[in-house]
Design an enzyme around this catalytic site. Structure first.
Site, PDB file in Angstrom:
ATOM      1  N   SER A  37       6.526   6.456 -10.414  1.00 28.66           N
ATOM      2  CA  SER A  37       5.107   6.177 -10.658  1.00 28.66           C
ATOM      3  C   SER A  37       4.759   6.570 -12.087  1.00 28.66           C
ATOM      4  O   SER A  37       5.556   7.199 -12.780  1.00 28.66           O
ATOM      5  CB  SER A  37       4.212   6.939  -9.673  1.00 28.66           C
ATOM      6  N   LYS A  86      -5.176  -2.155  -6.810  1.00 29.16           N
ATOM      7  CA  LYS A  86      -5.635  -2.603  -5.497  1.00 29.16           C
ATOM      8  C   LYS A  86      -7.125  -2.448  -5.233  1.00 29.16           C
ATOM      9  O   LYS A  86      -7.606  -2.871  -4.184  1.00 29.16           O
ATOM     10  CB  LYS A  86      -4.854  -1.881  -4.409  1.00 29.16           C
ATOM     11  N   LYS A 128      -5.737  -8.890   2.443  1.00 27.59           N
ATOM     12  CA  LYS A 128      -6.459  -9.691   1.448  1.00 27.59           C
ATOM     13  C   LYS A 128      -5.595 -10.793   0.845  1.00 27.59           C
ATOM     14  O   LYS A 128      -6.106 -11.688   0.166  1.00 27.59           O
ATOM     15  CB  LYS A 128      -7.017  -8.776   0.355  1.00 27.59           C
TER      16      LYS A 128
END
Length: 332
Positions: A37, A86, A128
């Site tokens: 990350s 997101k 989504k």
């Protein structure tokens, strides 16, 4: 399957990573579990929880940086792709950045995994991505298509790619449950629309779905877990029975109901006891018996949405979950 294997999770300091890492360490005995990350402070905080466990490693990097991915993937057997931009409004106002992470990042990871000989990759998707109406959903649909097609790119290299898709994660940071809890006892809770429904899945269930995908996948499948729905007004009532519910209207890019399988996907979708599986429309893979296994094809025109769900979460079930998870809600 994951015993003595090296696993890398992109975006591993997020809510999914905080659940996936301890669950995987407890169930399996991986050789290494690498958290990849870009936020060093989140890595620093997360590392404290696994201090003394030599299996857990941390690697600063960004999926936008292909060279860094190549370095991080040395010797890696399995990858979980959880990195994404997101937040729906953030994506709407920063569209170029959303595309760079969610689409370009997916392409970078696919190329790097193939070249580095990674065995299996599972990418996290979202409700989504089904019939998207906002940029986040559109980029995740594109990402899903890229990972499905990655199996054709892989060819004789042998890297397999699949996707797991689920909706509202109960208690994750930025979701509706911690938002309502932050307003508890203020006397008022804002509701965008009184008809609104949402799927309800725990992070633990999401991890189980990823494990199942690793074990079951041939390549190109999109796994959708069967989970209950709940009306947002009922959710608010359980959290604060005395609060007035103020209807404020749907926000830009927000759906009235969540959808995880659209009508157009029904022709390629099979049902199993605990999940659905959308098979690839390309290369004749939707007719592949190895991918279908014991699945039953869903009816033509089938839609899996939160308002038309066969399973609904009761007030008691939600209250039980809230009590059991009170110390973790909204923490990551």
């Amino acid at each position: 399957m994951l015993d003595n294997k090296t696993i890398l999770i992109t975006g591993g300091t997020g809510s999914f990573g905080h659940t996936f890492v301890p669950m995987t360490l407890n169930k399996y005995n991986p050789k290494k579990l690498i958290i990849f990350s870009r936020d060093e402070m989140k890595q620093w905080e997360m590392a404290k929880k696994f201090q003394g466990d030599s299996r857990v490693r941390f690697f600063i990097g960004d999926v936008r940086d292909k060279d860094r991915l190549y370095r991080a993937l040395d010797g890696v057997d399995y990858v979980v792709h959880a990195a994404a931009t997101k937040i729906v409004p953030t994506a709407e106002y920063n569209p170029f950045e959303c595309v760079k992470t969610n689409i370009n990042g997916a392409m970078n990871l696919i190329d790097a995994c193939i070249d580095k000989g990674v065995k299996r990759v599972v990418a996290l998707s979202t409700d989504k991505a089904s019939s998207p109406i906002n940029l986040y959903g559109a980029t995740k649909l594109a990402s899903d298509k890229l990972f499905v097609s990655g199996n054709a790119y892989s060819g004789e290299h042998g890297t397999r790619f699949s996707v797991v898709r689920y909706g509202n994660v109960m208690g994750s940071r930025g979701s509706v449950i911690p938002f309502f809890l932050s307003l508890k006892n203020t006397g008022k809770l804002p509701i965008t629309d009184e008809r609104m429904t949402r799927f309800m899945i725990s992070l633990e269930q999401g991890v189980d779905l990823v494990w199942h995908a690793f074990e079951d996948m041939i390549g190109g499948e999109i796994y959708v877990k069967k989970i209950p729905s709940m009306k947002v007004v009922d959710l608010a009532r359980v959290i604060d029975p005395d609060a007035e519910q103020e209807i404020i209207g749907i926000r830009p890019g927000e759906k009235l109901h969540e959808q995880m399988i659209g009508q157009e996907d029904a022709h390629y979708t099979y049902e199993y006891p605990a999940h659905f599986k959308i098979l690839p429309a390309i290369n004749g893979w939707s007719d592949c018996k190895l991918r279908i296994k014991n699945g039953q094809k869903v009816p033509e025109g089938f839609i899996y949405s939160s308002d038309g769900n066969r399973e609904w979460m009761s007030d008691t079930e939600l209250q039980t979950w809230l009590t059991a998870n009170s110390d973790q809600i909204g923490s990551y």
